[in-house]
Design an enzyme around this catalytic site. Structure first.
Site, PDB file in Angstrom:
ATOM      1  N   SER A 227      10.336  27.427  32.681  1.00  0.00           N
ATOM      2  CA  SER A 227       9.921  26.138  33.205  1.00  0.00           C
ATOM      3  C   SER A 227       8.413  25.985  33.061  1.00  0.00           C
ATOM      4  CB  SER A 227      10.308  26.019  34.683  1.00  0.00           C
ATOM      5  OG  SER A 227       9.651  24.936  35.302  1.00  0.00           O
ATOM      6  N   LYS A 228       7.985  24.872  32.517  1.00  0.00           N
ATOM      7  CA  LYS A 228       6.554  24.599  32.399  1.00  0.00           C
ATOM      8  C   LYS A 228       5.909  24.536  33.786  1.00  0.00           C
ATOM      9  CE  LYS A 228       2.865  23.273  30.019  1.00  0.00           C
ATOM     10  NZ  LYS A 228       2.169  24.176  29.087  1.00  0.00           N
ATOM     11  N   ARG A 229       6.674  24.041  34.754  1.00  0.00           N
ATOM     12  CA  ARG A 229       6.165  23.938  36.130  1.00  0.00           C
ATOM     13  C   ARG A 229       5.768  25.297  36.687  1.00  0.00           C
ATOM     14  NH1 ARG A 229      10.436  20.923  37.050  1.00  0.00           N
ATOM     15  NH2 ARG A 229      11.441  22.517  38.302  1.00  0.00           N
TER      16      ARG A 229
END
Length: 462
Positions: A227-229
């Site tokens: 996840s980029k988050r």
């Protein structure tokens, strides 16, 4: 309702060859899972002499990011995944941007209402929803997961056309895939639960569904998806960090696909020939940055001198003395290429050429090289005297001097070489040996650093 459009559009659908698509939303970056979807779709098309299509799904305006569409084109180009049909190149079934196909979806939604496969909401007449049968089950076949059957009672009646007249993803992708003649759909396994609803749409229109290839997720670890988050890298992050696109593509291909056997390194043309749908795994794959670094090191080694120079130019030009001397440049390139796994770390390897770092005299101690503070002090004294008299300052001449010194004093060559390298670099690990570093530093600077080492050893400390 005049349904001539339906019959005419059916006549224009390309048939008879494999056609795949990559249909990203322009939301800001290309994560590893998206890149893998694009790659697998591309490889399936190429393996079968078919057509790979890029379609931009931009109907969700709230999620769009400025510049994201150009980033998609750039990433695919860097990876060598070149669409045969796209918004930029055109093709047999334009347009390839969903927002430019708005009228098409409305026509098909209205026709679907007429066929009984959809209905208007009583409270919002502009909204059109899919009608799901109340009884029975819906089955579909996936080339990775096999036949999947879902009770119709478990399926939501999705919105197909929103109040603003734009289609939802669930409707637009079915219409576009059919009209563009898509034969094989590659997407993440998170869409398995939605596929029965897509099949019901195909059935309502009297269409044959495409072949489905759902790929398991790419995971950060056994519990969490990437996840980029949460800080996981996108393709752009990896490229900026110094990973070669070819190495990334090779590694991503193996995240969920096995070619069989022990071989791991494949060029893109080799993947085009080797890729099989049967090799796709049902199990999630864990993204291993250490394994990717290994792939990258192997790809760096395979670069020609010219390719390496171009790929590493930004880092190489930060190295003291690199651009000033053609001979020094060649030495640095020759020593660097087989020793790095990231382009971004190259300048740091050679930082000592610009300035001798602070170091502790304990670095001169090395059991394997038989180096002690006392032997190092002696060796440096021998070296300083011999090198002061040296008339030639090249690798061969300096190697001869150090070898002769070791022989003259009855010690192993490493007893001279180890302290010489530590004195001139000020660090335990270097990309080159003592003589190579001396050549790069030059005679005056090498002698200055040997004198600093002598004083440090005499003082017995830092």
């Amino acid at each position: 309702m005049d349904n001539t459009f339906f019959t005419e559009n059916e006549k224009n659908i390309p048939r008879g060859t494999v056609r795949t698509r990559f249909a990203p939303s322009p939301t800001g970056y290309m994560h590893v899972g998206n890149l893998r979807t694009a790659l697998y779709a591309y490889l399936i098309a190429k393996k079968h002499g078919g057509t790979f299509i890029l379609r931009i799904e931009d109907t969700d305006k709230a999620r769009q990011v400025e510049g994201a569409e150009e980033l998609i084109y750039k990433t695919l180009a860097q990876c060598g995944i070149i669409p045969d049909e796209s918004p930029k190149t055109g093709g047999l079934t334009p347009p390839y941007i969903q927002s430019e196909r708005r009228g098409i979806y409305k026509q098909y939604a209205e026709y679907l209402v007429e066929l009984g496969g959809a209905y208007r909401d009583a409270e919002s007449p502009d909204v059109i929803r899919q009608r799901i049968p109340k009884e029975g089950t819906t089955s579909f076949s996936d080339l990775v997961f096999g036949t999947i059957t879902t009770p119709n009672a478990d399926l939501d009646e999705n919105v197909l056309i929103k109040s603003d007249g734009l289609p939802t993803y669930n409707f637009a992708n079915v219409i576009d895939d059919h009209l563009m003649g898509i034969t094989h759909i590659v997407r993440g396994s998170e869409y398995l639960s939605s596929t029965p609803k897509y099949n019901l749409l195909y059935s309502a229109f009297g269409w044959t569904p495409p072949q489905y290839i759902h790929c398991p997720p790419v995971m950060r670890d056994k519990q969490n998806k990437m996840s980029k988050r949460h800080g996981d890298p996108s393709f752009e992050d990896l490229a900026d960090e110094g990973f070669l696109p070819a190495a990334i593509v090779n590694y991503v291909a193996l995240l969920g696909w096995s070619p069989g056997g022990e071989r791991e390194l494949y060029t893109l043309p080799e993947l085009e020939q080797s890729f099989t749908i049967e090799g796709i795994s049902k199990s999630p794959s864990i993204f291993d940055i250490i394994k990717l670094r290994y792939f990258n090191s192997e790809y760096i080694k395979q670069l020609s001198d010219e390719e390496f120079r171009a790929a590493a130019a930004d880092e190489l030009n930060k190295i003291a003395g690199y651009a000033a001397s053609g001979e020094n440049s060649l030495i640095i390139e020759r020593l660097t290429k087989p020793r790095v796994d990231l382009l971004s770390g190259i300048a740091g390897l050679w930082a000592f050429l610009g300035e001798l770092p602070e170091y502790d005299a304990e670095l001169f101690v090395h059991a394997k090289s038989k180096s002690t503070p006392e032997s190092a002090a002696e060796a440096i004294a021998w070296l300083a005297g011999a090198l002061e008299l040296a008339e030639s300052w090249d690798n061969e001449s300096l190697t001869a001097v150090m070898t002769e010194l070791a022989e003259a004093h009855g010690v192993k060559k490493s007893v001279v070489m180890w302290p010489a390298r530590i004195a001139m670099a000020g660090q335990a690990v270097t990309p080159g040996g003592a003589t190579e570093i001396a050549v790069l530093l030059g005679k005056s600077e090498s002698l200055r650093r040997l004198n600093i080492a002598a004083a440090k050893l005499a003082a017995g400390g830092v």
